[in-house]
Scaffold this motif. Structure first.
Motif, PDB file in Angstrom:
ATOM      1  N   GLU A 405     -40.041 120.075  31.728  1.00  0.00           N
ATOM      2  CA  GLU A 405     -39.493 120.589  30.466  1.00  0.00           C
ATOM      3  C   GLU A 405     -39.267 119.456  29.458  1.00  0.00           C
ATOM      4  N   THR A 431     -51.882 126.289  36.558  1.00  0.00           N
ATOM      5  CA  THR A 431     -51.079 127.181  37.407  1.00  0.00           C
ATOM      6  C   THR A 431     -49.914 126.424  38.043  1.00  0.00           C
ATOM      7  N   ALA A 434     -47.174 126.420  35.539  1.00  0.00           N
ATOM      8  CA  ALA A 434     -46.617 127.782  35.473  1.00  0.00           C
ATOM      9  C   ALA A 434     -45.734 128.067  36.678  1.00  0.00           C
ATOM     10  N   ASP A 435     -46.170 127.620  37.865  1.00  0.00           N
ATOM     11  CA  ASP A 435     -45.364 127.821  39.078  1.00  0.00           C
ATOM     12  C   ASP A 435     -44.034 127.077  39.001  1.00  0.00           C
ATOM     13  N   GLY A 437     -42.338 126.803  36.370  1.00  0.00           N
ATOM     14  CA  GLY A 437     -41.474 127.558  35.476  1.00  0.00           C
ATOM     15  C   GLY A 437     -41.707 127.283  34.001  1.00  0.00           C
ATOM     16  N   ILE A 438     -42.758 126.545  33.658  1.00  0.00           N
ATOM     17  CA  ILE A 438     -43.083 126.292  32.249  1.00  0.00           C
ATOM     18  C   ILE A 438     -43.769 127.529  31.672  1.00  0.00           C
ATOM     19  N   GLU A 439     -43.261 128.026  30.560  1.00  0.00           N
ATOM     20  CA  GLU A 439     -43.813 129.237  29.944  1.00  0.00           C
ATOM     21  C   GLU A 439     -45.227 128.989  29.421  1.00  0.00           C
ATOM     22  N   PRO A 440     -46.098 130.000  29.502  1.00  0.00           N
ATOM     23  CA  PRO A 440     -47.488 129.833  29.045  1.00  0.00           C
ATOM     24  C   PRO A 440     -47.603 129.343  27.604  1.00  0.00           C
ATOM     25  N   TYR A 441     -46.743 129.828  26.725  1.00  0.00           N
ATOM     26  CA  TYR A 441     -46.865 129.423  25.317  1.00  0.00           C
ATOM     27  C   TYR A 441     -46.525 127.932  25.149  1.00  0.00           C
ATOM     28  N   LEU A 442     -45.670 127.401  26.024  1.00  0.00           N
ATOM     29  CA  LEU A 442     -45.359 125.980  25.964  1.00  0.00           C
ATOM     30  C   LEU A 442     -46.519 125.137  26.502  1.00  0.00           C
ATOM     31  N   MET A 524     -52.379 132.385  28.121  1.00  0.00           N
ATOM     32  CA  MET A 524     -51.375 133.320  27.601  1.00  0.00           C
ATOM     33  C   MET A 524     -51.409 134.667  28.311  1.00  0.00           C
ATOM     34  N   GLY A 526     -52.115 134.975  31.473  1.00  0.00           N
ATOM     35  CA  GLY A 526     -51.798 134.769  32.882  1.00  0.00           C
ATOM     36  C   GLY A 526     -53.000 134.719  33.797  1.00  0.00           C
TER      37      GLY A 526
END
Length: 566
Positions: A405, A431, A434-435, A437-442, A524, A526
């Motif tokens: 983050e 991935t 993403a796993d 916990g970072i949001e796709p838009y970030l 975005m 997924g």
């Protein structure tokens, strides 16, 4: 020589097109404040090579530059020269014929040692040439040692008959380990094992303890080789000696310990990371050897294809965003990042790093070692670094959500961020974030690219030979025979230079995934890693396997080696 009009070395390098005008100007500005020689600055920044600087110095003074010295003492007169004098002054006589003695030096500004040699060889004429420090040390170590070092096996045999005790800390730990003749038996054994590991290009030494034996193995070009079997009864003394060298607790044998040793071998500075791990049969030791002298952090030398190198150079010059290097442990990720930082290191840029551990100290870059025991984690270090007004931040590894983050926020607020992830390929890096916990838009807003890599052993140039591969061999990798050069692939026969392995050194195999607009849409929505991979391949990404196969066809490595690492 005093009457010659000396042309500046920077001008010579510029005329030879070894550097650009911008690089020269930057180095000259740094020289004014640091006092370091211009050539050293240019080499440290990766703008040119040591050989180019030495060639320019030779032209500067009207001397010859010799890359490979050929030792000839036909008159047998060099035995009068002390080896320690040559080592300390980085000078060596290497040829004598017809009362002319050729002497190699590496620093033309230090001529007093040459005058000393003239006093020794009064009846001969001295001719000066320029050579690299490593080449001068090679000649000294090969031809001027007064007492030949014993082999490791000879020392082990002699230990069987020796009485000894556990030794206390001795002075001079940074003495050259090639000078082992007068040391006590256990000191001599440990020094000689390290010396042999360095001479055989090992990256790691493993001291493995079992019920009835000790096994010493070297990792050379990524592969472990069994080397020695010291007697089991010397296990505690070997362990104690290494602990003393690393300033570790000799009495502690129940807990893991980590330390560091600095030594010289053949004039080369070697950093050794020590890891001691308690097992059922005693303490297992791994020494990681980091050869400072031979490291060359230059992006063009690590194995990028021309296309990938052009794209990668553009990516690292972007003013903000994250570039992540992925791959397993030992795949060369740190070397790639250090090469990036060396390329970007300029006086107008503030570069800070958070690492665990700091493998190499880079000139002009502030590096922080994390210390989890006192709460200095990657995340804590990164928060502190951002208050130091950095332009570029390198994070040794993104291991958790908090670090990820902070890295993302740094990229979004105008910083260039470089780091690593442990994933098998480039698309899996998406991935993995993403796993965490970072949001796709970030991810789409902050990440510019993922670079996956592996290290493959290179074919030994001294014994490389072509051969006709079988159809089964080609089919295994999906290669058509029409892609081959005259129907040939290449391999090493095995020779003394490569320890009969057929390989010397390693080369990078890469997969560069640039986050395009279409890939952003997939992130975005997924999409999984395989879908992202398909799109990246359509856009021109070269897979790890394909990049490896290109190197196989070019004769850089072998098919077996690429299939092993990819």
């Amino acid at each position: 020589m005093a009457t010659r009009k000396i042309k500046p070395i920077g001008r010579i390098l510029l005329d030879r097109k070894r550097i650009t005008a911008e690089q020269l100007q930057e180095a000259l500005l740094q020289q004014q404040t640091s006092g370091i020689k211009l050539g050293q600055i240019l080499i440290k920044k990766g703008y040119t090579t040591e050989s180019s600087v030495l060639e320019a110095a030779a032209e500067q003074y009207g001397l010859a530059y010799i890359e490979k010295l050929d030792f000839r003492d036909t008159e047998n007169i060099f035995k009068a020269v002390p080896a320690n004098f040559l080592k300390s002054n980085r000078i060596v006589p290497f040829d004598s014929a017809k009362r002319i003695i050729k002497v190699a030096i590496t620093d033309i500004s230090q001529l007093q040692p040459v005058d000393d040699l003239k006093m020794i060889f009064r009846s001969s004429k001295i001719e000066i040439v320029i050579a690299s420090e490593s080449e001068i040390q090679r000649i000294i170590n090969t031809h001027f040692e007064t007492i030949q070092a014993e082999t490791t096996n000879e020392i082990i045999e002699n230990l069987e008959e020796s009485d000894f005790e556990i030794l206390s800390k001795t002075s001079g730990e940074t003495a050259d380990l090639l000078d082992t003749a007068s040391d006590a038996p256990i000191i001599k054994l440990v020094n000689t094992i390290i010396r042999q590991a360095v001479l055989e290009r090992a990256s790691d030494i493993h001291f493995e303890v079992y019920e009835k034996e000790i096994v010493v193995r070297f990792r050379i070009d990524g592969v472990l080789y069994k080397m020695f079997n010291p007697p089991k009864k010397f296990q505690d003394s070997i362990t104690s000696r290494i602990k003393i060298m690393a300033n570790l607790n000799i009495a502690e044998n129940r807990l893991p310990q980590d330390g560091r040793i600095q030594v010289k071998v053949g004039g080369k500075e070697i950093d050794i990371r020590v890891s001691i791990f308690p097992t059922y049969y005693g303490e297992r030791i791994v020494l990681r050897l980091l050869n400072k002298s031979d490291m060359n952090f230059e992006l063009s030398n690590i194995g990028f294809s021309k296309k990938n190198l052009e794209t990668f150079n553009k990516l690292i010059e972007l003013t903000h965003g994250i570039l992540l290097v992925t791959g397993p442990t030992g795949s060369g990720k740190s070397t790639t990042l250090y090469s990036v930082l060396t390329r970007l290191n300029r006086d107008d840029v503030n570069i800070l790093t958070v690492e665990d551990p700091i493998e190499y100290q880079l000139f002009g870059i502030s590096q922080m070692q994390i210390k989890p025991k006192i709460g200095l984690t990657f995340a804590a270090g990164l928060r502190s670094i951002l208050r130091q007004d950095p332009d570029i931040v390198m994070i040794g590894e993104i291991r958790d959500l908090e670090t990820a983050e902070i890295a993302v926020q740094s990229a979004l607020t105008g910083h260039r961020v470089f780091s690593t992830l442990h994933t098998n390929d480039a698309p899996s890096g998406i991935t993995r974030l993403a796993d965490m916990g970072i949001e796709p838009y970030l991810i789409t807003s902050a990440v510019n690219a993922f670079l996956a890599q592996r290290l493959a052993r290179k074919i030994c140039p001294s014994c490389i030979e072509p051969y006709k591969p079988s159809q089964q061999e080609l089919s295994r990798a999906g290669i058509t025979r029409t892609r081959l050069n005259k129907g040939n692939l290449y391999r090493g026969k095995g020779c003394e230079a490569c320890l009969n392995t057929g390989y010397t050194g390693r080369v990078g195999i890469f997969e560069l995934l640039v986050i395009s607009d279409k890939i952003k849409k997939l992130i975005m929505t997924g999409s999984d890693a395989s879908t992202i991979r398909e799109q990246a391949l359509k856009e021109g990404m070269v897979s790890l396997l394909e990049d490896g196969i290109n190197k196989v066809i070019a004769g850089v490595t072998t098919l077996d080696e690429v299939l092993r690492v990819c």
